[in-house]
Design an enzyme around this catalytic site. Sequence first.
Site, short mmCIF file in Angstrom:
data_model
loop_
_atom_site.label_atom_id
_atom_site.label_comp_id
_atom_site.label_asym_id
_atom_site.label_seq_id
_atom_site.Cartn_x
_atom_site.Cartn_y
_atom_site.Cartn_z
N ASP A 1 74.85 39.91 64.51
CA ASP A 1 75.71 39.18 65.44
C ASP A 1 74.88 38.33 66.40
OD1 ASP A 1 78.16 38.38 66.44
OD2 ASP A 1 78.44 40.15 67.71
N GLU B 1 87.90 39.52 58.91
CA GLU B 1 88.54 38.87 60.05
C GLU B 1 87.95 37.48 60.34
OE1 GLU B 1 87.69 42.31 60.22
OE2 GLU B 1 89.78 42.60 59.65
N ASN B 2 86.77 37.18 59.78
CA ASN B 2 86.10 35.91 60.12
C ASN B 2 86.82 34.67 59.58
OD1 ASN B 2 82.77 37.38 60.02
ND2 ASN B 2 83.99 36.89 61.82
N ARG C 1 76.89 25.74 66.15
CA ARG C 1 76.98 27.14 65.69
C ARG C 1 76.39 27.32 64.28
NH1 ARG C 1 80.10 30.85 68.10
NH2 ARG C 1 80.49 31.83 66.10
C1 IPE Z 1 80.92 40.97 63.00
O1 IPE Z 1 80.67 40.02 63.98
C2 IPE Z 1 80.92 40.31 61.64
C3 IPE Z 1 79.63 39.87 61.16
C4 IPE Z 1 78.48 40.05 61.77
C5 IPE Z 1 79.64 39.21 59.88
P1 IPE Z 1 81.86 39.28 64.74
O2 IPE Z 1 81.21 38.32 65.66
O3 IPE Z 1 82.84 38.73 63.78
O4 IPE Z 1 82.55 40.47 65.55
P2 IPE Z 1 83.48 40.43 66.83
O5 IPE Z 1 84.54 39.41 66.58
O6 IPE Z 1 82.60 40.05 68.00
O7 IPE Z 1 83.99 41.83 66.96
C1 IPE Z 2 77.41 36.52 63.49
O1 IPE Z 2 77.24 35.60 64.50
C2 IPE Z 2 77.61 35.84 62.15
C3 IPE Z 2 78.99 35.90 61.64
C4 IPE Z 2 79.97 36.57 62.17
C5 IPE Z 2 79.26 35.14 60.44
P1 IPE Z 2 78.47 35.03 65.32
O2 IPE Z 2 78.89 33.73 64.72
O3 IPE Z 2 79.54 36.04 65.44
O4 IPE Z 2 77.78 34.76 66.74
P2 IPE Z 2 78.46 34.92 68.17
O5 IPE Z 2 79.04 36.29 68.25
O6 IPE Z 2 79.51 33.85 68.26
O7 IPE Z 2 77.33 34.71 69.12
MG MG Z 3 79.95 37.43 66.83
#
Ligand code: IPE
Ligand code: IPE
Ligand code: MG
Length: 250
Positions: free
Chosen positions: A28, A75-76, A41
């Site tokens: 993350d 959920e992404n 991003r």
């Molecule tokens: C968890 O990170 C999913 C991955 C690292 C692929 P997210 O960024 O999606 O989690 P939340 O939304 O902060 O819980």
């Molecule tokens: C984790 O990084 C990667 C995925 C969830 C694909 P994030 O994209 O969630 O990074 P933050 O949480 O916005 O910093």
């Molecule tokens: Mg994240």
Amino acid sequence: MPTDSTTLALEAGLDPARIPAHIAIIMDGNGRWARAQGKERLEGHWEGYRTLKNTVYAADALGVRYLTAYGFSSENWVRPEYEVDGLMNLMLRAMQAEIEELIESGVRVRVSGRLHELPPDLRAEFESAMERTTHLHRMTFNLAINYGGRAEVVDSVRHIAEMALRGEITPDDIDERMISAHLYSPHIPDPDLLVRTAGELRLSNFLLWETAYSEIYVTPTCWPDFDRDHLIAAIADYQRRVRKFGAVVE
Ligand code: IPE
Ligand code: IPE
Ligand code: MG
């Protein structure tokens, strides 16, 4: 001759006999890293890919047998279309770019998640990577893509229900071992160590069943900045834990 994992672990100040067999990572903080650098991003995600590559080989060199990395959650999909498309493209390019080196390095590739919901070219690339590395046993690299811990349990239970409908089992036969055996990667032992970068204290639907007794390590470092020293720090912390599994340990 390449330095063996025992020597490397000792040099890193680790106990070679207590290297976690399976490390699972919630990668993350790519977005936060990018924002702090004044970047898009998606640039954070590309940096995250570089980090993942380094982490796989660093973990392998230290003697870790299984590495599971959370790449895209169930959920992404709610993220902006531009980011979702960019991530799908990144995963395709990354797998195409890395597969030969993974094979040469003896790494078995697994992908956990609802693969049938992915773009067909990405799904085909993942299936090919799994097939081409199925005989390799040095280390298993398990990517969790379109992965949800609840969906995984649902999918396992559905398989079991179908077996019951066919009369192959009765409800009394259902136990923890049977549910585990129908998860996405039944041959991978439960994680010993769960690492989350970027500081959030939650599981975000990752390996809900498998992490019942995993040791949890959270670092404020964003994933693109995570390096071999951070990995060693996480393992060193793990080696200071007392794993009790419910028992009394004096
Ligand atoms: C968890 O990170 C999913 C991955 C690292 C692929 P997210 O960024 O999606 O989690 P939340 O939304 O902060 O819980
Ligand atoms: C984790 O990084 C990667 C995925 C969830 C694909 P994030 O994209 O969630 O990074 P933050 O949480 O916005 O910093
Ligand atoms: Mg994240």
